[in-house]
Design a protein around this motif. Structure first.
Motif, PDB file in Angstrom:
ATOM      1  N   ILE A 335      30.424  32.967   7.976  1.00  0.00           N
ATOM      2  CA  ILE A 335      30.107  34.221   8.670  1.00  0.00           C
ATOM      3  C   ILE A 335      29.657  33.998  10.111  1.00  0.00           C
ATOM      4  CG2 ILE A 335      29.528  35.394   6.522  1.00  0.00           C
ATOM      5  CD1 ILE A 335      26.591  35.058   7.165  1.00  0.00           C
ATOM      6  N   GLY A 336      29.291  32.762  10.447  1.00  0.00           N
ATOM      7  CA  GLY A 336      28.897  32.468  11.818  1.00  0.00           C
ATOM      8  C   GLY A 336      27.492  32.949  12.139  1.00  0.00           C
ATOM      9  N   PHE A 337      27.104  32.754  13.392  1.00  0.00           N
ATOM     10  CA  PHE A 337      25.773  33.168  13.827  1.00  0.00           C
ATOM     11  C   PHE A 337      25.675  34.694  13.849  1.00  0.00           C
ATOM     12  CE2 PHE A 337      26.036  28.917  15.783  1.00  0.00           C
ATOM     13  CZ  PHE A 337      24.860  28.378  15.296  1.00  0.00           C
ATOM     14  N   PRO A 338      24.490  35.232  13.566  1.00  0.00           N
ATOM     15  CA  PRO A 338      24.328  36.687  13.630  1.00  0.00           C
ATOM     16  C   PRO A 338      24.637  37.222  15.023  1.00  0.00           C
ATOM     17  CG  PRO A 338      22.436  35.655  12.562  1.00  0.00           C
ATOM     18  CD  PRO A 338      23.250  34.549  13.154  1.00  0.00           C
ATOM     19  N   LYS A 339      25.236  38.391  15.049  1.00  0.00           N
ATOM     20  CA  LYS A 339      25.506  39.059  16.317  1.00  0.00           C
ATOM     21  C   LYS A 339      24.208  39.680  16.824  1.00  0.00           C
ATOM     22  CE  LYS A 339      28.319  42.759  18.330  1.00  0.00           C
ATOM     23  NZ  LYS A 339      29.312  43.823  18.030  1.00  0.00           N
ATOM     24  N   ARG A 340      23.871  39.400  18.061  1.00  0.00           N
ATOM     25  CA  ARG A 340      22.642  39.938  18.640  1.00  0.00           C
ATOM     26  C   ARG A 340      22.888  41.338  19.189  1.00  0.00           C
ATOM     27  NH1 ARG A 340      18.494  36.432  19.208  1.00  0.00           N
ATOM     28  NH2 ARG A 340      18.930  34.237  18.787  1.00  0.00           N
ATOM     29  N   ILE A 341      22.016  42.250  18.804  1.00  0.00           N
ATOM     30  CA  ILE A 341      22.108  43.616  19.313  1.00  0.00           C
ATOM     31  C   ILE A 341      20.785  43.971  19.976  1.00  0.00           C
ATOM     32  CG2 ILE A 341      23.825  44.371  17.633  1.00  0.00           C
ATOM     33  CD1 ILE A 341      21.581  45.602  15.992  1.00  0.00           C
TER      34      ILE A 341
END
Length: 365
Positions: A335-341
């Protein structure tokens, strides 16, 4: 059995408050002798509530501590948990560190604990929540009859390790995972397809981190549907109900009369509808959600104490956790690194209005 009462400290005055409450109810085995925190107003109040000293630096921590509960963000989240865990290991202190912890740090912590002749425990009270335990037990009992046809789950990336540990408990041998990510990182949810121990699995993972408010970015915790040939067992939240949904059946022969819609529904699985097997609302009404968290933490601490007194139990725990950590590492690579919002998607006023609207729905029932 413990030869003596263990002296303990809790590091962290945020969620650490729940650990302090849990320890306050285990006074026959553990004596809470201090809180380690930075000295904020919140930490001062915590120390006053539990009538313990507040230590604002490592050199203030007494030398005779037996067990430490490190309830801080780990290095992978920019916190100081790893630093404190190593500090206590070097002092010969048993450590419970709350997840999430980077897989490399989990392996290193078990290694350092062994070197210092102490125990390391990954704090994971989710597996001890009553609805999680009950759901897992129901699945295992159904699996005695036949394996699931499919497992569907939706969860936050932050609690994916407990979810994988649940699967290890539910399936006869969840050692073989063949999974792939079929989505990009442009949407809030990543989609994983594949099989675990030969059982087809579909997973939706919420993989975002709100840099302004990291603790409030999760849309959900964990939801499971374990599907069998006769229906599905469903848990939509660790603090939710467990339902059995019968499979919809409709034989071709029922249409032979030409008036199927007017006839009694004799062969449809819907005639009984969904069945609630465990109603969370009753538990919450009796105990309150905070009480359920505390009791789950007590169960997790008791598991750690068993490992401290029973080497065989600790070996089983460490091997299970190491295997689960390796699977979690593979899962995270998909899933990879979390997307930063940044910022918020709804104003405080809109959030209040949403809650008010839901309240309207409840009163309309």
């Amino acid at each position: 059995m413990m030869d003596k009462k263990l002296k303990a400290v809790v590091c962290g005055a945020g969620f650490g408050q729940f650990y302090m409450e849990a320890l306050s109810r285990m006074k026959d085995r553990i004596e809470l002798v201090g809180l380690v925190a930075k000295g904020s107003e919140k930490s001062i109040k915590c120390a006053e509530v539990y009538e313990i000293p507040l230590f604002t630096s490592k050199d203030q921590i007494p030398e005779d501590i037996d067990i430490a509960f490190v309830i801080l963000r780990s290095a992978m989240l920019g916190g100081a948990a790893n630093e404190y865990t190593e500090f206590f290991f070097n002092r010969g202190v048993h450590v419970l560190q709350e997840f999430p912890i980077h897989p490399d740090d989990v392996r290193n912590n078990f290694r350092k604990a062994r070197k210092n002749a102490v125990c390391f425990h990954v704090g994971d009270f989710y597996l001890h929540l009553p609805q999680i335990r009950k759901f897992t037990e129901y699945v295992k009992r159904l699996n005695e009859i036949c394996p699931p046809s499919h497992i569907q789950m939706s969860l936050a990336a932050a609690v994916s390790m407990p979810a994988l540990m649940m699967l290890r408990d539910m399936l006869p041998s969840a050692n073989k995972m063949e999974l792939k990510c079929v989505s990009d990182n442009e949407t809030p949810f990543q989609v994983i397809l594949g099989n675990i121990d030969g059982v087809p699995v579909t997973a939706e993972i919420h993989n975002e981190v709100n840099t302004d408010d990291p603790d409030s970015a999760m849309y959900l915790l964990q939801a499971f549907n374990v599907i069998y040939e006769t229906g599905r067992l469903s848990l939509q939240d660790p603090l939710g109900d467990i339902f059995w949904y019968p499979k919809i059946k409709s034989s071709v022969s029922r249409y032979s009369s030409g008036a199927a819609a007017r006839e009694a529904d004799k062969d449809s699985g819907l005639k009984d509808g969904a069945v609630s097997l465990s109603f969370y609302g009753a538990q919450a009404a009796e105990k309150g959600t905070n009480e359920i968290w505390v009791q789950a933490i007590i169960s997790d601490i008791e598991e750690m104490l068993e490992g401290i007194t029973d080497k065989a139990a600790y070996m089983r725990y460490s091997q299970k956790t190491m295997t689960g950590t390796a699977q979690w590492e593979s899962f995270n690579k998909l899933i990879g690194f979390p997307k930063r919002i940044d910022g918020v998607k709804a104003s405080p006023e809109q959030k209040d209005m949403l809650i008010e609207r839901i309240t309207e729905f409840i009163t309309e029932k």
